[in-house]
Motif scaffolding. Structure first.
Motif, PDB file in Angstrom:
ATOM      1  N   LEU A 185       1.018   4.771 -11.441  1.00 41.33           N
ATOM      2  CA  LEU A 185       1.537   3.414 -11.326  1.00 41.33           C
ATOM      3  C   LEU A 185       1.137   2.850  -9.971  1.00 41.33           C
ATOM      4  CD1 LEU A 185       5.168   4.022 -12.645  1.00 41.33           C
ATOM      5  CD2 LEU A 185       3.306   2.931 -13.911  1.00 41.33           C
ATOM      6  N   ASP A 186       1.408   1.571  -9.779  1.00 47.86           N
ATOM      7  CA  ASP A 186       1.079   0.943  -8.507  1.00 47.86           C
ATOM      8  C   ASP A 186       1.799   1.622  -7.354  1.00 47.86           C
ATOM      9  OD1 ASP A 186      -0.153  -1.006  -6.872  1.00 47.86           O
ATOM     10  OD2 ASP A 186       1.690  -2.188  -6.857  1.00 47.86           O
ATOM     11  N   ARG A 187       3.030   2.105  -7.596  1.00 46.26           N
ATOM     12  CA  ARG A 187       3.830   2.740  -6.552  1.00 46.26           C
ATOM     13  C   ARG A 187       4.011   4.231  -6.772  1.00 46.26           C
ATOM     14  NH1 ARG A 187       3.380  -0.884  -2.563  1.00 46.26           N
ATOM     15  NH2 ARG A 187       4.320  -2.895  -3.046  1.00 46.26           N
ATOM     16  N   LEU A 188       3.207   4.813  -7.637  1.00 47.88           N
ATOM     17  CA  LEU A 188       3.330   6.238  -7.915  1.00 47.88           C
ATOM     18  C   LEU A 188       1.946   6.835  -8.123  1.00 47.88           C
ATOM     19  CD1 LEU A 188       4.993   8.769  -8.537  1.00 47.88           C
ATOM     20  CD2 LEU A 188       5.279   7.930 -10.874  1.00 47.88           C
ATOM     21  N   VAL A 189       1.538   7.708  -7.209  1.00 48.82           N
ATOM     22  CA  VAL A 189       0.260   8.412  -7.316  1.00 48.82           C
ATOM     23  C   VAL A 189       0.563   9.844  -7.753  1.00 48.82           C
ATOM     24  CG1 VAL A 189      -1.737   9.313  -6.056  1.00 48.82           C
ATOM     25  CG2 VAL A 189      -0.903   6.997  -5.591  1.00 48.82           C
ATOM     26  N   GLY A 230       0.777  -1.227   0.000  1.00 51.66           N
ATOM     27  CA  GLY A 230       0.000   0.000   0.000  1.00 51.66           C
ATOM     28  C   GLY A 230       0.807   1.276   0.000  1.00 51.66           C
ATOM     29  N   GLN A 231       2.136   1.180  -0.078  1.00 52.48           N
ATOM     30  CA  GLN A 231       2.979   2.373  -0.048  1.00 52.48           C
ATOM     31  C   GLN A 231       3.294   2.852  -1.463  1.00 52.48           C
ATOM     32  OE1 GLN A 231       6.380   1.327   2.403  1.00 52.48           O
ATOM     33  NE2 GLN A 231       5.253   1.720   4.296  1.00 52.48           N
ATOM     34  N   TYR A 232       3.557   4.147  -1.583  1.00 57.61           N
ATOM     35  CA  TYR A 232       3.760   4.738  -2.898  1.00 57.61           C
ATOM     36  C   TYR A 232       4.483   6.075  -2.766  1.00 57.61           C
ATOM     37  CZ  TYR A 232      -0.317   7.307  -1.216  1.00 57.61           C
ATOM     38  OH  TYR A 232      -1.176   8.057  -0.447  1.00 57.61           O
ATOM     39  N   LEU A 233       4.879   6.630  -3.909  1.00 54.43           N
ATOM     40  CA  LEU A 233       5.435   7.976  -3.994  1.00 54.43           C
ATOM     41  C   LEU A 233       4.359   8.914  -4.531  1.00 54.43           C
ATOM     42  CD1 LEU A 233       8.853   7.116  -5.691  1.00 54.43           C
ATOM     43  CD2 LEU A 233       8.470   7.549  -3.252  1.00 54.43           C
ATOM     44  N   LEU A 234       4.510  10.191  -4.231  1.00 51.92           N
ATOM     45  CA  LEU A 234       3.550  11.201  -4.663  1.00 51.92           C
ATOM     46  C   LEU A 234       4.241  12.131  -5.652  1.00 51.92           C
ATOM     47  CD1 LEU A 234       0.590  11.619  -3.796  1.00 51.92           C
ATOM     48  CD2 LEU A 234       1.390  13.375  -2.209  1.00 51.92           C
ATOM     49  N   VAL A 247      -8.166   3.306 -10.986  1.00 47.59           N
ATOM     50  CA  VAL A 247      -7.501   3.467 -12.282  1.00 47.59           C
ATOM     51  C   VAL A 247      -6.210   2.659 -12.309  1.00 47.59           C
ATOM     52  CG1 VAL A 247      -6.404   5.119 -13.848  1.00 47.59           C
ATOM     53  CG2 VAL A 247      -8.507   5.739 -12.664  1.00 47.59           C
ATOM     54  N   GLN A 248      -5.484   2.658 -11.177  1.00 44.76           N
ATOM     55  CA  GLN A 248      -4.257   1.864 -11.093  1.00 44.76           C
ATOM     56  C   GLN A 248      -4.531   0.402 -11.405  1.00 44.76           C
ATOM     57  OE1 GLN A 248      -3.024   2.828  -7.088  1.00 44.76           O
ATOM     58  NE2 GLN A 248      -1.278   4.008  -7.807  1.00 44.76           N
ATOM     59  N   ARG A 249      -5.570  -0.138 -10.794  1.00 42.21           N
ATOM     60  CA  ARG A 249      -5.891  -1.560 -11.015  1.00 42.21           C
ATOM     61  C   ARG A 249      -6.223  -1.822 -12.479  1.00 42.21           C
ATOM     62  NH1 ARG A 249      -8.324  -0.724  -5.888  1.00 42.21           N
ATOM     63  NH2 ARG A 249     -10.346  -0.244  -6.819  1.00 42.21           N
TER      64      ARG A 249
END
Length: 266
Positions: A133-137, A121-125, A250-252
């Motif tokens: 992306l899954d790791r980039l919001v 559940g962690q990501y960059l902003l 949208v990521q999914r």
């Protein structure tokens, strides 16, 4: 003089090279808790690009250094945490490259799915210059009349101002990052500039760790994004919750498309 400078840079890299490090599991949890207070639970860092101006055109492929501000420069990708500490940077691309192109060329790009770098559940902003992306919001490129999107982008801008301050402090502390007066005639001189930038980042983190706080009242910084963000919308956390749910949906969808033969990255 060059030999003395090289010795100093070597000493900085060998003695304090560990200052630039990706957060471990515990540090990521602390970062996530901080950004949860801003409405972005799971965020562990802020990503953005900055242009480091060069005093002159590089000899090889000089046109690729010509940026959107009509200067010759290098595009440096900077990821920082809530304390304005640099946790990753990539400085090889040329100034004409888009932020997304630069990130794609970095060593981080192929590791965005790594369990060693991100917990569940962690990501960059990031801003709208990147892709979801899954790791980039990132913020929406187009909002239209959708006020939820507008509010979500405003909330992201308020959270991401920490990265703007980080870059502003870096360039205020180390004026060479406003314009590097070194010729780029061969790969060795290119590598020298990258080492110089790295040493500035190391010293920046070193001073933060030593609690040498930068007072913006005494030493104003120049923010590269001068747009008026406006105040956070009322019910910002609820806005972010809805916004994140929409972005993650949208990521999914993107991930499902990318898994198909011939799928195109969203």
């Amino acid at each position: 003089m060059v030999n003395y400078t090289n010795r100093v840079m070597t000493a900085i890299e060998s003695a304090m090279g560990h200052e630039i490090a990706w957060p471990d599991h515990q540090e990521r949890a602390v970062n996530s808790a901080h950004f949860a207070g801003l409405g972005f639970p799971g965020c562990i860092g802020l990503v953005d690009g900055t242009l480091v101006k060069l005093s002159q055109r590089a000899r090889d492929d000089g046109e690729t250094y010509f940026d959107r501000k009509s200067n010759y420069s290098m595009n440096v990708q900077v990821i920082c945490d809530q304390n304005k500490r640099v946790i990753y940077f990539f400085a090889r691309p040329h100034g004409s490259y888009h932020d997304l192109t630069c990130l794609r060329r970095s060593s981080l790009w192929g590791r965005l799915g790594s369990a060693q770098l991100f917990d569940s559940g962690q990501y960059l902003l990031g801003d709208s210059g990147y892709i979801l992306l899954d790791r980039l919001v990132c913020s929406y490129k187009r909002t239209g009349d959708d006020m939820d999107k507008v509010d979500f982008n405003t909330c992201i801008a308020h959270a991401r101002v920490g990265n703007e301050h980080c870059i502003g402090i870096l360039k205020a502390r180390w004026h060479s990052l406003k314009e590097i007066r070194t010729q780029l005639r061969n790969p060795a001189e290119n590598a020298y500039v990258i080492r110089w930038i790295r040493c500035c980042f190391i010293l920046h983190n070193f001073l933060i760790w030593r609690s040498d706080e930068w007072s913006e009242d005494d030493h104003p910084i120049e923010l590269e994004t001068a747009d008026d963000m406006g105040p956070p919308p009322q019910g910002a956390r609820e806005c972010n919750r809805r916004g994140l749910e929409r972005r993650q949906a949208v990521q999914r969808t993107c991930l499902e498309i990318n898994r198909r033969p011939g799928g195109v990255l969203c």
